[in-house]
Scaffold this active site. Structure first.
Site, short mmCIF file in Angstrom:
data_model
loop_
_atom_site.label_atom_id
_atom_site.label_comp_id
_atom_site.label_asym_id
_atom_site.label_seq_id
_atom_site.Cartn_x
_atom_site.Cartn_y
_atom_site.Cartn_z
N ASP A 32 0.67 -1.10 -0.05
CA ASP A 32 -0.04 0.02 0.05
C ASP A 32 0.83 1.34 0.03
OD1 ASP A 32 -2.05 -1.73 0.26
OD2 ASP A 32 -2.99 -0.95 2.15
N ASP A 36 0.68 4.29 -2.63
CA ASP A 36 0.39 5.71 -1.99
C ASP A 36 1.33 6.51 -2.89
OD1 ASP A 36 -1.80 4.88 -1.09
OD2 ASP A 36 -0.77 4.64 1.10
N LYS A 115 -8.63 2.41 11.25
CA LYS A 115 -8.87 2.40 9.82
C LYS A 115 -8.75 0.81 9.60
CE LYS A 115 -7.61 4.28 5.26
NZ LYS A 115 -7.68 2.99 4.57
N ARG A 136 -17.57 -1.03 -3.57
CA ARG A 136 -17.34 0.17 -3.91
C ARG A 136 -17.47 0.32 -5.26
NH1 ARG A 136 -12.88 4.02 -1.34
NH2 ARG A 136 -11.53 2.49 -2.35
N CYS A 429 15.23 -34.49 -6.86
CA CYS A 429 15.51 -36.11 -7.77
C CYS A 429 16.26 -35.47 -9.10
CB CYS A 429 14.16 -36.54 -8.03
SG CYS A 429 13.02 -35.62 -9.01
S1 IVH Z 1 -14.95 6.58 6.78
C1 IVH Z 1 -15.96 8.78 2.47
N1 IVH Z 1 -13.83 5.12 8.68
O1 IVH Z 1 -10.90 3.29 4.19
C2 IVH Z 1 -15.49 7.97 3.06
N2 IVH Z 1 -13.45 4.47 6.26
O2 IVH Z 1 -9.16 4.88 2.29
C3 IVH Z 1 -15.85 7.83 4.73
N3 IVH Z 1 -12.15 2.49 6.03
O3 IVH Z 1 -13.46 3.71 1.86
C4 IVH Z 1 -15.14 6.38 5.06
N4 IVH Z 1 -11.90 1.80 8.08
O4 IVH Z 1 -13.51 1.60 3.12
C5 IVH Z 1 -14.06 5.36 7.19
N5 IVH Z 1 -13.02 3.87 10.10
C6 IVH Z 1 -13.24 3.98 9.02
C7 IVH Z 1 -12.71 3.31 8.12
C8 IVH Z 1 -12.88 3.78 6.61
C9 IVH Z 1 -11.64 1.67 6.95
C10 IVH Z 1 -11.90 2.39 4.51
C11 IVH Z 1 -13.48 2.77 3.94
C12 IVH Z 1 -12.84 3.90 3.04
C13 IVH Z 1 -11.28 3.56 2.87
C14 IVH Z 1 -10.49 4.83 2.41
#
Ligand code: IVH
Length: 687
Positions: A32, A36, A115, A136, A429
């Site tokens: 990742d 990024d 996250k 998504r 072998c």
């Molecule tokens: S809030 C407008 N909260 O991370 C999007 N996202 O890199 C609001 N994700 O698409 C998302 N943990 O799938 C939110 N605690 C969390 C999250 C989270 C993982 C993911 C989510 C998002 C992606 C963005």
């Protein structure tokens, strides 16, 4: 084309390629962090360039291209991404900018959530009933994975809403915790399925199965983190301004929560799980402390997280901050630095597996990564070696994600020429390797007498889930092989007291213990023996099903593909593999030799046959009130029955709760006995 334009073109193509691998195939080939970096570079070049940014550029899109294998669904409101950073300085800048934009000198509350490294999904509830579950996709349109979503027990299929809501579109993360991930990979190791590199890929791969039965077997979990469109029921429109939950209603019926935290609590009251580690910060100082704590805590969580999401709590502020075309301005993701280290690649070792597949393994100069000494890393396959342009002697950057075996991210200093080429012959072998038909990165040694394969076979035969011979480890096997004491599997049972006493660290007691363990293993069930024989694609569970159906090994020698196909859960690949195996002259020799030394080849009548649900299969549907579905499943299994996901003519009972849907219709059409909870309770009380 000038250099900047060329680089932009290159980066767009490269990122698109990685998007397909990550989102489409659930099998990314770069970290990742590296991904990024590519995106950040492209963004900065596009900002510098005079011309307007191409709409098709990956910087203008969210997520990946859509796979064709699922129906597409348009999201009711776009599913965005988050702006992310690896630096807490950037979080500080975001905080200051946000304070300025909402025009407050005072500090403001933020909610900080882990996250989760999973798969973003959207759930649409119509009047409280789950109608659509979607990935998504590109942010506007996702893949319809409703059937798979419905197998996740954390996701309620019906909500008891305190206010009528025509539409409630929820967003969250589907993921697999560390334990569930281990189970999937252990199961993969027992069959010939591909292992997943990390929990995220496992979640994504499981969620995008064409057969939702497979999804149901994976231990997928769900946390809710945001919402999309909300439409309050007609009768409430115009009247309600705010409800009990601080839920605000606009004139047109659209509603929102005035606090993000309030929204989370509301979801909890509806039966969703919330993460344990959610914080409310009052200042940047609080945010900074939480970052520090959670960076230390992350490895202690039961699931993988790759950072923290910091969100402005107040929804009015959120609305005024708004969105860029890709992400909300009211949130930022702080990502943890990957656990990386540099070291030297000492050797690329070729390993020969039980089925003859050869795989490269990187042997490294030991180095500490995130507190763990690492001396081996996975190289996946020979294409990966070519992609990394890697060879012995190179300095490499390795990365460890959670408890997963570390991988090589890239060559950090090239000391060698070119990349390591796949060997032409088996290191054990010396017979020629053949390219696998369905995987051009895989090579196999097809010599049935290959010593390396035989050693793997022995290790598998004696292992815990197979014949379970305690004390018969790799060191013992290595020594006995070197002394020529093990030529065929049955030789295990020819070993004498003297043969074992000569082994390193063996005295009388240990020798007797091992001899006893070997002797006891002769009485293992046919299901264990079948699994121990290492038939391709046959894991311990399928071995059990087969043994319970056929009862003895002779019946297996006489069976053909169609006989196997009749068994529930045994598909074509397994049936063909079994038939081929029992047709092989070598199989007969192996089994005859095992019978001669007294190994059991019969499946004992399990006491399950005396249990009330023995040989009976159930399908559960609708909402049960006396038990959860999981509890009911446990009761059925404990009484010798089976719980299946889908109804077929082989189903004996359908246990139907409230609001049972299409399954009930199907059961009626097939004439299957439908019982309610009361009848079920009577059945179990009668035992
Ligand atoms: S809030 C407008 N909260 O991370 C999007 N996202 O890199 C609001 N994700 O698409 C998302 N943990 O799938 C939110 N605690 C969390 C999250 C989270 C993982 C993911 C989510 C998002 C992606 C963005």
């Amino acid at each position: 084309m000038n250099d900047i334009k060329k680089r932009i073109e290159f980066l767009r193509k490269e990122i698109d390629k990685h998007n397909v691998l990550y989102y489409g195939k659930s099998a990314p080939i770069i970290s990742d962090f590296d991904y990024d970096i590519l995106v950040k570079e492209l963004e900065s070049l596009e900002n510098k360039s005079q011309s307007p940014v191409d709409k098709k550029s990956p910087t203008q899109k969210v997520g990946g291209a859509l796979s064709s294998s699922f129906e597409q669904v348009k999201h009711l409101s776009p599913m965005l991404s988050l702006d992310n950073t690896y630096s807490s300085d950037d979080v500080y800048k975001w905080y200051k900018r946000t304070a300025k934009n909402i025009d407050t000198k005072d500090s403001f509350d933020c909610v900080i959530e882990p996250k989760i490294d999973g798969v973003s999904v959207s759930l649409v509830y119509e009047n409280g009933i789950l109608k659509i579950g979607a990935t998504r996709g590109d942010g506007d349109t996702g893949e319809d994975i409703t059937e798979n979503i419905k197998t996740i027990s954390d996701i309620p299929q019906k909500l008891s809403l305190p206010i009528s809501m025509d539409i409630f579109e929820l967003r969250g993360e589907v993921f697999i915790d560390k334990k569930g991930f281990e189970l999937i990979n252990a199961a993969a190791a027992n069959s010939s399925e591909q292992k997943f590199a990390n929990p995220r890929n496992a979640a994504s791969g499981s969620l995008r199965q064409k057969n939702s039965k497979v999804t149901a077997k994976r231990k997928l979990k769900f946390f809710v983190h945001s919402f999309g469109k909300i439409l309050v029921g007609k009768e409430k429109q115009n009247t309600a301004k705010k409800d009990l939950f601080g839920f605000e209603v606009k004139k047109n019926g659209e509603g929102f929560f005035n606090q993000h935290y309030g929204f989370l609590e509301f979801c909890k009251s509806l039966g969703f799980n919330l993460q344990k580690d959610i914080f409310i910060s009052k200042s940047f100082d609080d945010i900074s402390k939480t970052i520090e704590t959670m960076t230390k805590e992350r490895d202690n969580l039961p699931y993988e997280i790759d950072g923290l999401v910091i969100k402005v709590n107040n929804q009015i502020y959120q609305t005024s901050l708004g969105y860029t075309n890709k992400s909300p301005r009211w949130a930022i993701a702080y990502k943890f630095a990957a656990k990386q280290a540099e070291t030297k690649l000492i050797e690329i070792r070729i390993q020969v597996g039980r089925t003859g597949i050869v795989t490269p393994l990187a042997v490294l100069e030991p180095v500490a990564v995130g507190g763990v000494m690492i001396s081996r890393a996975t190289l996946h396959n020979f294409n990966e070696i070519e992609r990394l342009n890697i060879n012995t002697g190179d300095m490499v950057l390795i990365e460890r994600a959670g408890d997963v075996i570390p991988k090589i991210v890239k060559v950090s200093k090239k000391n060698s020429k070119g990349f390591f080429k796949p060997p032409a012959i088996c290191p054990s072998c010396k017979s020629g390797l053949v390219k696998e038909k369905d995987d051009d990165a895989a090579y196999r040694c097809i010599n049935p007498d290959c010593p390396a394969q035989f050693k793997r076979h022995l290790l598998h035969f004696v292992s815990r889930n197979a014949m379970d011979i305690d004390g018969f480890g790799e060191a013992v096997i290595d020594q006995l092989l070197a002394k020529g004491k093990l030529k065929i599997l049955a030789d295990i049972y020819h070993l004498s007291f003297e043969d074992l006493l000569e082994l390193e660290f063996f005295a009388k007691k240990k020798t007797n213990n091992l001899l006893n363990a070997i002797n006891n293993s002769k009485d293992r069930t046919l299901s264990r023996l079948l699994f121990a024989l290492g038939i391709r694609h046959i894991g311990d569970k399928s071995a059990e099903t087969i043994a319970q159906t056929f009862k003895n090994i002779d019946a297996l020698f006489n069976a053909d593909v169609d006989d196997f196909l009749k068994i529930h859960d045994i598909g074509e690949t397994l049936s063909i593999s079994l038939t081929n195996f029992f047709k092989e002259p070598k199989t007969k020799e192996t089994i005859d030799a095992l019978i001669k030394v007294g190994v059991n080849t019969v499946e004992p009548e399990t006491n399950l046959s005396s249990k009330i649900f023995s040989q009976k299969s159930f399908v559960l549907t609708g909402k049960l009130s006396m038990w959860t579905r999981q509890e009911a499943s446990i009761i059925i299994k404990a009484n010798g029955g089976k719980v299946l996901d889908a109804i077929s003519s082989k189903t004996d009972f359908v246990l139907a709760g409230e609001n049972a849907g299409s399954k009930l219709d199907k059961a009626k059409a097939l004439g299957i006995k439908i019982i309610d909870e009361r009848e079920f309770k009577e059945m179990i009380n009668e035992k």
